[in-house]
Design a protein around this motif. Structure first.
Motif, short mmCIF file in Angstrom:
data_model
loop_
_atom_site.label_atom_id
_atom_site.label_comp_id
_atom_site.label_asym_id
_atom_site.label_seq_id
_atom_site.Cartn_x
_atom_site.Cartn_y
_atom_site.Cartn_z
N GLN A 62 -33.58 37.16 16.06
CA GLN A 62 -32.56 37.54 17.01
C GLN A 62 -31.94 38.87 16.55
O GLN A 62 -32.21 39.35 15.45
CB GLN A 62 -31.49 36.47 17.05
N ILE A 63 -31.10 39.43 17.44
CA ILE A 63 -30.44 40.69 17.08
C ILE A 63 -29.15 40.39 16.32
O ILE A 63 -28.35 39.55 16.71
CB ILE A 63 -30.17 41.52 18.36
N ASP A 64 -28.98 41.14 15.25
CA ASP A 64 -27.83 40.97 14.38
C ASP A 64 -26.65 41.79 14.94
O ASP A 64 -26.84 42.89 15.46
CB ASP A 64 -28.33 41.48 13.02
N VAL A 65 -25.44 41.22 14.84
CA VAL A 65 -24.28 41.85 15.49
C VAL A 65 -23.99 43.24 14.90
O VAL A 65 -23.73 44.19 15.65
CB VAL A 65 -23.02 40.95 15.34
N ASP A 66 -24.08 43.39 13.59
CA ASP A 66 -23.75 44.69 12.98
C ASP A 66 -24.72 45.78 13.45
O ASP A 66 -24.32 46.90 13.75
CB ASP A 66 -23.81 44.61 11.44
N ARG A 67 -26.00 45.42 13.53
CA ARG A 67 -27.01 46.39 13.99
C ARG A 67 -26.73 46.78 15.44
O ARG A 67 -26.89 47.93 15.84
CB ARG A 67 -28.39 45.73 13.94
N PHE A 68 -26.30 45.78 16.20
CA PHE A 68 -26.02 46.00 17.62
C PHE A 68 -24.84 46.97 17.77
O PHE A 68 -24.90 47.95 18.52
CB PHE A 68 -25.72 44.64 18.26
N VAL A 69 -23.78 46.69 17.01
CA VAL A 69 -22.58 47.55 17.11
C VAL A 69 -22.94 48.96 16.66
O VAL A 69 -22.56 49.95 17.32
CB VAL A 69 -21.43 46.95 16.26
N ALA A 70 -23.71 49.08 15.60
CA ALA A 70 -24.10 50.41 15.11
C ALA A 70 -24.92 51.14 16.18
O ALA A 70 -24.73 52.35 16.41
CB ALA A 70 -24.91 50.27 13.83
N THR A 106 -40.42 32.74 22.27
CA THR A 106 -39.50 31.64 21.94
C THR A 106 -38.42 32.03 20.92
O THR A 106 -38.04 31.24 20.07
CB THR A 106 -40.27 30.37 21.50
N THR A 107 -37.90 33.24 21.07
CA THR A 107 -36.79 33.70 20.23
C THR A 107 -35.47 33.55 20.99
O THR A 107 -35.42 33.80 22.19
CB THR A 107 -36.99 35.20 19.87
N GLU A 154 -35.91 28.44 12.22
CA GLU A 154 -34.86 27.70 12.93
C GLU A 154 -33.70 28.57 13.42
O GLU A 154 -33.20 28.40 14.53
CB GLU A 154 -34.34 26.56 12.05
N GLU A 155 -33.26 29.53 12.59
CA GLU A 155 -32.03 30.26 12.97
C GLU A 155 -32.21 31.08 14.25
O GLU A 155 -31.23 31.35 14.96
CB GLU A 155 -31.50 31.12 11.81
N SER A 156 -33.43 31.47 14.57
CA SER A 156 -33.65 32.27 15.79
C SER A 156 -34.51 31.52 16.80
O SER A 156 -35.04 32.12 17.74
CB SER A 156 -34.36 33.59 15.45
N ARG A 157 -34.65 30.21 16.63
CA ARG A 157 -35.58 29.46 17.47
C ARG A 157 -34.91 29.01 18.78
O ARG A 157 -33.81 28.46 18.77
CB ARG A 157 -36.09 28.23 16.72
N LEU A 158 -35.63 29.25 19.86
CA LEU A 158 -35.16 28.83 21.18
C LEU A 158 -35.46 27.35 21.38
O LEU A 158 -36.53 26.90 21.01
CB LEU A 158 -35.92 29.68 22.23
N ASN A 159 -34.50 26.63 21.98
CA ASN A 159 -34.76 25.23 22.30
C ASN A 159 -35.40 25.04 23.67
O ASN A 159 -36.11 24.07 23.90
CB ASN A 159 -33.45 24.42 22.29
#
Ligand SMILES: Cc1ncc(COP(=O)(O)O)c(C=O)c1O
Length: 407
Positions: free
Chosen positions: A136-144, A164-165, A313-318
């Motif tokens: 997934q996209i990380d918030v800090d990278r997004f803000v930058a 499936t992300t 798991e941390e970026s896995r779509l259900n």
């Protein structure tokens, strides 16, 4: 001289009837969409009514009211569109993005790139923020990226069905985008009503969805919701979108003024009405829980059988589960064998060595999970892969029971 000869009408082709083409027992649709529809939805889809009459007007009012609940927005600016999820995507983009718009497109895969391509085709200045593979996209990278590119508009997908992300951080990303004054367009085609999406609370300006996934309606009628801020921008624009069918100010005639834009897909709207009504009856909280329980149990069963899930798991779509295809097999062979021998339809992917099982709407029913996992296990075994079918089925059952007693 005038030619008075009548052109010969060539002969009609001889065509097999659908009864001869469709399987005697319908396939269980467990791929990435379309998904099975409840009987009430299928029955609603059999009706044809006047698209401009009083009955339709009442139905449209209810579709908008129910959609506000499903999108979790108080904004009245909800519209349907005759077409696939991509038409709703194009409607959102074509009404908010133009040649001088700077758009930052968050890309995790095939469908998020589709949004970028639509923006590029409109001549917008497009920047791509590409996520790492399976991440997934990380918030800090997004803000930058926002600080560097200074976009007017952001496009982002909640669940990237292709690989499936899951952009789990969407609430934080959307809020950050709003703080920076950006208009945010979110693709919730596979996720809406399968997991939380709080359009108003998260500050999203346009959300799009298709009928054939989480909503468990038919394909071909899609929805877009615009925030008040987005609508303001649309009303005050100084340009005319080149897509006549998708012009939101023309669509307003039908969706908000009871008059003509184009002939509405009445049967599909009735189906959508029923699908939304069933969601309202179930309630969003209960529906999210059902999706979470079923998807988790299926993931546990798949792993217990000895197969590997594609995304950590941390970026896995259900909503859609990606399973790695064994090195010796193509996903096409797995899907075709499962369909032909076990009458369960699942999906391959866009060039990735995975198969995908949907967990959207009616797919999330215990009987569908058992049949699908069993069919997957038997297919693998038939194709020479070692899998522990009883262990997988046992894990599916105990996960479902465990989740129920906990909930
Ligand atoms: C996340 C996502 N966005 C957009 C689309 C496009 O929807 P459609 O195929 O209905 O145009 C899909 C379809 O699978 C999707 O999963």
């Amino acid at each position: 001289m005038e030619d008075t000869t009548t052109p010969e009408i060539f002969s009609a082709p001889t065509i097999a009837s659908l009864n001869d083409i469709l399987p005697a027992e319908p396939l269980l649709m467990m791929g990435a969409g379309p998904v099975p529809v409840p009987d009430l939805v299928a029955n609603a889809n059999r009706n044809v009514i006047n698209h401009l009459g009083a009955t339709m007007s009442r139905i449209i009012g209810q579709v908008k009211e129910m959609s506000q609940y499903v999108f979790q927005t108080r904004s009245p600016w909800i519209m349907g569109v005759a077409g696939p999820g991509s038409a709703a995507m194009e409607m959102a983009i074509a009404n908010l993005v133009t040649r001088d718009t700077r758009v930052l497109c968050v890309c995790n895969g095939y469908f998020s790139h589709r949004m970028a391509e639509m923006c590029q085709r409109l001549g917008a200045d497009v920047g791509i923020l590409q996520s790492e593979e399976k991440s997934q996209i990380d918030v800090d990278r997004f803000v930058a990226a926002i600080e560097k590119f200074e976009p007017d508009c952001i496009t982002i997908v909640q669940g990237e069905t292709s690989n499936t992300t899951f952009n789990r951080q969407l609430p934080a990303l959307a809020r950050e985008a709003k703080k920076k004054g950006c208009i945010t367009i979110v693709d919730a085609v596979c996720t809406l009503s399968t997991m939380p999406l709080q359009m108003d609370d998260w500050g999203i300006d346009a959300v799009i969805t298709g009928g054939q996934k989480g909503l468990s309606s038919i394909p071909g009628v899609s929805l877009v919701a615009f925030s008040e801020r987005a609508w303001d921008r649309i009303q005050n624009r100084t340009w005319t979108p080149s897509h006549w069918c998708l012009d939101a100010l023309l669509a307003e005639n039908f969706w908000h003024k009871g008059s003509y834009h184009y002939t509405a897909p009445v049967s599909g709207v009735l189906a959508l009405h029923e699908a939304l009504r069933l969601i309202c009856l179930e309630g969003l909280q209960a529906r999210f829980l059902r999706h979470e329980r079923c998807s988790r149990a299926l993931q546990n069963g798949v792993q217990a059988m000895g197969l590997k899930l594609y995304v950590p798991e941390e970026s896995r779509l259900n909503s859609v589960i990606g399973i790695e295809a064994p090195e010796t097999l193509s996903n096409r062979t797995i899907c075709a064998t499962m369909s032909e021998k076990y009458q369960v339809e699942i999906s391959g992917s866009f060039g990735l060595p995975i198969v995908r099982i949907g967990q959207m709407g009616e797919q999330c029913r215990a009987q569908n999970l058992f049949r699908t996992l069993h069919a997957l296990g038997c297919t693998m075994r038939d194709l020479g892969i070692t899998v522990d079918i009883p262990r997988g089925m046992g894990e599916l059952e105990s996960s479902l029971i465990g989740a129920k007693t906990q909930g």
